[in-house]
Design a protein around this motif. Structure first.
Motif, PDB file in Angstrom:
ATOM      1  N   GLN A  90      13.871  43.370   2.561  1.00  0.00           N
ATOM      2  CA  GLN A  90      12.790  43.739   1.869  1.00  0.00           C
ATOM      3  C   GLN A  90      11.225  43.085   2.444  1.00  0.00           C
ATOM      4  N   ARG A  91      11.691  41.624   2.080  1.00  0.00           N
ATOM      5  CA  ARG A  91      10.372  40.709   2.163  1.00  0.00           C
ATOM      6  C   ARG A  91      10.287  41.019   3.565  1.00  0.00           C
ATOM      7  N   ARG A  92      11.121  41.086   4.621  1.00  0.00           N
ATOM      8  CA  ARG A  92      10.801  40.746   6.051  1.00  0.00           C
ATOM      9  C   ARG A  92       9.581  42.219   5.868  1.00  0.00           C
ATOM     10  N   GLU A  93      10.211  43.034   5.788  1.00  0.00           N
ATOM     11  CA  GLU A  93       9.748  45.016   6.295  1.00  0.00           C
ATOM     12  C   GLU A  93       8.358  44.239   5.345  1.00  0.00           C
ATOM     13  N   PRO A 100      12.655  17.236   6.423  1.00  0.00           N
ATOM     14  CA  PRO A 100      13.744  17.571   5.765  1.00  0.00           C
ATOM     15  C   PRO A 100      13.327  19.539   5.510  1.00  0.00           C
ATOM     16  N   TYR A 101      13.901  20.595   5.014  1.00  0.00           N
ATOM     17  CA  TYR A 101      14.099  21.948   4.845  1.00  0.00           C
ATOM     18  C   TYR A 101      15.324  21.967   3.720  1.00  0.00           C
ATOM     19  N   VAL A 102      15.460  22.557   2.619  1.00  0.00           N
ATOM     20  CA  VAL A 102      16.529  22.765   1.811  1.00  0.00           C
ATOM     21  C   VAL A 102      16.044  24.488   1.346  1.00  0.00           C
ATOM     22  N   VAL A 103      17.064  25.211   1.739  1.00  0.00           N
ATOM     23  CA  VAL A 103      17.408  26.478   0.751  1.00  0.00           C
ATOM     24  C   VAL A 103      18.815  26.471   0.520  1.00  0.00           C
ATOM     25  N   PRO A 104      18.649  28.006  -1.077  1.00  0.00           N
ATOM     26  CA  PRO A 104      19.713  28.047  -0.751  1.00  0.00           C
ATOM     27  C   PRO A 104      20.792  29.025  -0.288  1.00  0.00           C
ATOM     28  N   VAL A 105      21.937  29.053  -0.676  1.00  0.00           N
ATOM     29  CA  VAL A 105      22.952  29.854   0.617  1.00  0.00           C
ATOM     30  C   VAL A 105      24.022  29.571  -0.122  1.00  0.00           C
ATOM     31  N   CYS A 106      24.965  31.418   0.043  1.00  0.00           N
ATOM     32  CA  CYS A 106      25.941  31.275  -0.719  1.00  0.00           C
ATOM     33  C   CYS A 106      26.925  30.382   0.748  1.00  0.00           C
ATOM     34  N   PHE A 107      27.808  30.061   0.545  1.00  0.00           N
ATOM     35  CA  PHE A 107      29.173  29.804   0.818  1.00  0.00           C
ATOM     36  C   PHE A 107      30.888  29.625   0.607  1.00  0.00           C
ATOM     37  N   GLU A 126      26.287  40.629  -0.950  1.00  0.00           N
ATOM     38  CA  GLU A 126      25.589  42.125  -0.981  1.00  0.00           C
ATOM     39  C   GLU A 126      24.306  41.143  -1.811  1.00  0.00           C
ATOM     40  N   TRP A 127      24.114  40.704  -2.762  1.00  0.00           N
ATOM     41  CA  TRP A 127      22.735  40.498  -3.512  1.00  0.00           C
ATOM     42  C   TRP A 127      21.440  39.896  -2.757  1.00  0.00           C
ATOM     43  N   TRP A 128      21.685  39.372  -2.168  1.00  0.00           N
ATOM     44  CA  TRP A 128      20.564  38.699  -1.314  1.00  0.00           C
ATOM     45  C   TRP A 128      20.153  38.733  -0.086  1.00  0.00           C
ATOM     46  N   VAL A 129      21.095  39.698   0.657  1.00  0.00           N
ATOM     47  CA  VAL A 129      20.309  40.243   1.645  1.00  0.00           C
ATOM     48  C   VAL A 129      19.715  41.655   1.770  1.00  0.00           C
ATOM     49  N   VAL A 154      29.049  30.198   6.449  1.00  0.00           N
ATOM     50  CA  VAL A 154      27.852  30.532   5.660  1.00  0.00           C
ATOM     51  C   VAL A 154      27.639  32.016   6.394  1.00  0.00           C
ATOM     52  N   PHE A 155      27.063  33.337   5.769  1.00  0.00           N
ATOM     53  CA  PHE A 155      26.588  33.951   6.500  1.00  0.00           C
ATOM     54  C   PHE A 155      25.366  34.391   6.932  1.00  0.00           C
ATOM     55  N   SER A 156      24.126  34.441   7.692  1.00  0.00           N
ATOM     56  CA  SER A 156      22.822  34.287   7.442  1.00  0.00           C
ATOM     57  C   SER A 156      22.095  35.151   8.817  1.00  0.00           C
ATOM     58  N   THR A 157      20.786  34.963   7.969  1.00  0.00           N
ATOM     59  CA  THR A 157      19.088  35.708   9.230  1.00  0.00           C
ATOM     60  C   THR A 157      19.106  34.942   9.912  1.00  0.00           C
ATOM     61  N   VAL A 158      18.200  35.386  10.935  1.00  0.00           N
ATOM     62  CA  VAL A 158      17.374  33.861  11.845  1.00  0.00           C
ATOM     63  C   VAL A 158      16.109  33.721  11.518  1.00  0.00           C
ATOM     64  N   GLY A 159      15.634  32.999  11.442  1.00  0.00           N
ATOM     65  CA  GLY A 159      15.085  31.935  10.528  1.00  0.00           C
ATOM     66  C   GLY A 159      14.802  30.852  10.795  1.00  0.00           C
ATOM     67  N   LYS A 160      14.161  29.498   9.968  1.00  0.00           N
ATOM     68  CA  LYS A 160      14.098  29.109   9.913  1.00  0.00           C
ATOM     69  C   LYS A 160      14.948  27.515   9.892  1.00  0.00           C
ATOM     70  N   LYS A 161      16.135  27.734   8.878  1.00  0.00           N
ATOM     71  CA  LYS A 161      17.018  27.004   9.489  1.00  0.00           C
ATOM     72  C   LYS A 161      18.230  26.645   9.605  1.00  0.00           C
ATOM     73  N   ILE A 162      17.669  28.382  10.553  1.00  0.00           N
ATOM     74  CA  ILE A 162      18.918  28.229  11.789  1.00  0.00           C
ATOM     75  C   ILE A 162      18.410  27.937  13.297  1.00  0.00           C
TER      76      ILE A 162
HETATM   77  C1  LIG Z   1      20.947  31.567  -4.698  1.00  0.00           C
HETATM   78  C2  LIG Z   1      21.047  32.867  -3.110  1.00  0.00           C
HETATM   79  C3  LIG Z   1      21.863  32.573  -2.576  1.00  0.00           C
HETATM   80  C4  LIG Z   1      21.620  32.741  -0.488  1.00  0.00           C
HETATM   81  N1  LIG Z   1      22.085  33.309   0.146  1.00  0.00           N
HETATM   82  C5  LIG Z   1      21.717  33.332   1.531  1.00  0.00           C
HETATM   83  C6  LIG Z   1      22.538  33.136   2.444  1.00  0.00           C
HETATM   84  O1  LIG Z   1      23.497  33.002   1.872  1.00  0.00           O
HETATM   85  N2  LIG Z   1      22.362  33.080   4.011  1.00  0.00           N
HETATM   86  C7  LIG Z   1      21.504  33.159   3.454  1.00  0.00           C
HETATM   87  O2  LIG Z   1      21.105  33.651   4.658  1.00  0.00           O
HETATM   88  N3  LIG Z   1      20.496  33.660   2.563  1.00  0.00           N
HETATM   89  C8  LIG Z   1      20.080  33.438   1.903  1.00  0.00           C
HETATM   90  N4  LIG Z   1      19.971  33.345   0.926  1.00  0.00           N
HETATM   91  C9  LIG Z   1      18.336  33.445   0.911  1.00  0.00           C
HETATM   92  C10 LIG Z   1      17.693  31.608   1.621  1.00  0.00           C
HETATM   93  O3  LIG Z   1      17.554  30.850   0.197  1.00  0.00           O
HETATM   94  C11 LIG Z   1      16.363  31.731   2.217  1.00  0.00           C
HETATM   95  O4  LIG Z   1      15.728  32.603   1.443  1.00  0.00           O
HETATM   96  C12 LIG Z   1      16.887  32.433   3.446  1.00  0.00           C
HETATM   97  O5  LIG Z   1      17.869  32.538   3.537  1.00  0.00           O
HETATM   98  C13 LIG Z   1      15.375  32.316   4.623  1.00  0.00           C
HETATM   99  O6  LIG Z   1      15.572  30.963   5.174  1.00  0.00           O
HETATM  100  P1  LIG Z   1      15.104  31.275   6.341  1.00  0.00           P
HETATM  101  O7  LIG Z   1      14.969  29.130   6.436  1.00  0.00           O
HETATM  102  O8  LIG Z   1      15.522  31.855   7.347  1.00  0.00           O
HETATM  103  O9  LIG Z   1      13.441  31.180   6.004  1.00  0.00           O
HETATM  104  P2  LIG Z   1      12.049  32.134   6.961  1.00  0.00           P
HETATM  105  O10 LIG Z   1      12.678  33.021   6.680  1.00  0.00           O
HETATM  106  O11 LIG Z   1      12.028  31.542   7.978  1.00  0.00           O
HETATM  107  O12 LIG Z   1      11.340  31.581   6.457  1.00  0.00           O
HETATM  108  C14 LIG Z   1      10.242  31.113   6.256  1.00  0.00           C
HETATM  109  C15 LIG Z   1       9.469  30.238   5.279  1.00  0.00           C
HETATM  110  O13 LIG Z   1       9.927  31.139   4.254  1.00  0.00           O
HETATM  111  C16 LIG Z   1      10.196  30.062   2.464  1.00  0.00           C
HETATM  112  N5  LIG Z   1      11.468  30.238   2.195  1.00  0.00           N
HETATM  113  C17 LIG Z   1      12.402  30.562   2.788  1.00  0.00           C
HETATM  114  N6  LIG Z   1      13.383  30.651   2.364  1.00  0.00           N
HETATM  115  C18 LIG Z   1      12.577  30.056   0.500  1.00  0.00           C
HETATM  116  C19 LIG Z   1      13.727  29.820  -0.266  1.00  0.00           C
HETATM  117  N7  LIG Z   1      14.928  30.475  -0.504  1.00  0.00           N
HETATM  118  N8  LIG Z   1      12.211  29.524  -1.200  1.00  0.00           N
HETATM  119  C20 LIG Z   1      10.995  29.296  -1.292  1.00  0.00           C
HETATM  120  N9  LIG Z   1      11.207  29.294  -0.218  1.00  0.00           N
HETATM  121  C21 LIG Z   1      11.768  29.812   0.758  1.00  0.00           C
HETATM  122  C22 LIG Z   1       9.735  28.784   3.253  1.00  0.00           C
HETATM  123  O14 LIG Z   1       8.900  27.891   3.231  1.00  0.00           O
HETATM  124  C23 LIG Z   1      10.166  28.984   5.032  1.00  0.00           C
HETATM  125  O15 LIG Z   1       9.449  27.911   5.526  1.00  0.00           O
HETATM  126  C24 LIG Z   1      19.670  33.407  -0.785  1.00  0.00           C
HETATM  127  C25 LIG Z   1      19.156  32.921  -1.090  1.00  0.00           C
HETATM  128  C26 LIG Z   1      19.317  33.071  -2.859  1.00  0.00           C
HETATM  129  C27 LIG Z   1      18.531  32.735  -3.962  1.00  0.00           C
END
Ligand SMILES: Cc1cc2nc3c(=O)[nH]c(=O)nc-3n(C[C@H](O)[C@H](O)[C@H](O)COP(=O)(O)OP(=O)(O)OC[C@H]3O[C@@H](n4cnc5c(N)ncnc54)[C@H](O)[C@@H]3O)c2cc1C
Length: 150
Positions: free
Chosen positions: A118-121, A31-38, A110-113, A47-55
Motif C-alpha cells: 500500500q505504501r509503495r502504491e 548504518p541502516y536498521v529495519v525490523p524484519v521477520c525471520f 502476511e501482516w507486513w506485505v 528472511v523474505f523481503s522486498t527490494v529497497g534500501k536494505k537489499i
Molecule cells: C514488525 C515488522 C516486521 C517486518 N518484517 C519485514 C520482513 O520480514 N521483510 C521485509 O522486507 N520487511 C519487513 N518489514 C518492513 C521493513 O521494516 C521495512 O520497512 C521494509 O522492508 C522496507 O525496507 P527498505 O530498506 O526496502 O526501505 P525502502 O522502501 O527502500 O525505504 C527507504 C526509506 O524509508 C524509510 N523506512 C523504510 N523502512 C522503515 C521502517 N521500518 N521504519 C522507519 N522508516 C523506514 C527509511 O528512511 C528508508 O531510508 C517489517 C516491518 C515491521 C514493523
C-alpha cells in the motif's frame, strides 16, 4: 537488576521463539536498521523481503547484524546479537531450502506485505520484487537482565 551472559543454547531458544528482529546493514559507513521477520535454523536466519534500501545495501556490503529480544520488563529481558553474511537465495540450488523456510515465514509475512504494498502504491513505486535471503551466522552472543528479587 543483574545482567548475565546466556549460553549458545539459550540464544537459539530465543531465536526459535521470537520471529521479529532488527536487521542492521551498512553502506559507505552509514548504518541502516529495519525490523524484519525471520526464521531460525541452525547456522542460518531466513528472511523474505522486498527490494529497497536494505537489499541494495546488503548486495554491496554483505556483512550484517541482527538483534532479537524478548522484553518482559525493563529489568527482565533477553537479547541476542547475531553477526553474519548476507546470501541471496535466487538460484535453483536453493529451491528446497527456500520452500522449507518460506513455509516457516508464511504466517509472519502476511501482516507486513500488504501495508508495505500500500505504501509503495502511495509513493508511485508499485514494484514489489520479492527477495529471499539468508544470513549465514558467523557469531552469536546473548545477554539476560534478571530482576534483583530472583
Ligand atoms: C514488525 C515488522 C516486521 C517486518 N518484517 C519485514 C520482513 O520480514 N521483510 C521485509 O522486507 N520487511 C519487513 N518489514 C518492513 C521493513 O521494516 C521495512 O520497512 C521494509 O522492508 C522496507 O525496507 P527498505 O530498506 O526496502 O526501505 P525502502 O522502501 O527502500 O525505504 C527507504 C526509506 O524509508 C524509510 N523506512 C523504510 N523502512 C522503515 C521502517 N521500518 N521504519 C522507519 N522508516 C523506514 C527509511 O528512511 C528508508 O531510508 C517489517 C516491518 C515491521 C514493523
Amino acid at each position: 537488576m543483574r545482567i548475565v551472559e546466556i549460553s549458545h543454547d539459550e540464544c537459539t531458544h530465543l531465536l526459535n521463539r521470537v520471529s521479529i528482529g532488527r536487521l542492521a546493514s551498512s553502506l559507505d559507513n552509514q548504518p541502516y536498521v529495519v525490523p524484519v521477520c525471520f526464521a531460525y535454523e541452525p547456522n542460518y536466519l531466513y528472511v523474505f523481503s522486498t527490494v529497497g534500501k536494505k537489499i541494495e545495501s546488503m548486495r554491496q556490503n554483505p556483512k550484517v547484524c541482527m538483534q532479537v529480544d524478548d522484553i518482559a520488563s525493563p529489568s527482565n529481558w533477553m537479547s541476542v546479537v547475531v553477526e553474519g553474511n548476507y546470501r541471496e537465495l535466487q538460484e535453483a540450488q536453493y529451491s528446497a531450502e527456500k520452500e522449507r523456510a518460506k513455509e516457516r515465514l508464511s504466517r509472519s509475512s502476511e501482516w507486513w506485505v500488504a501495508p508495505l504494498a500500500q505504501r509503495r502504491e502511495h509513493t508511485s513505486d508499485i514494484l514489489i520484487e520479492p527477495v529471499f535471503f539468508r544470513i549465514d551466522i558467523q557469531s552469536m552472543s546473548g545477554l539476560r537482565g534478571i530482576p534483583e528479587a530472583e
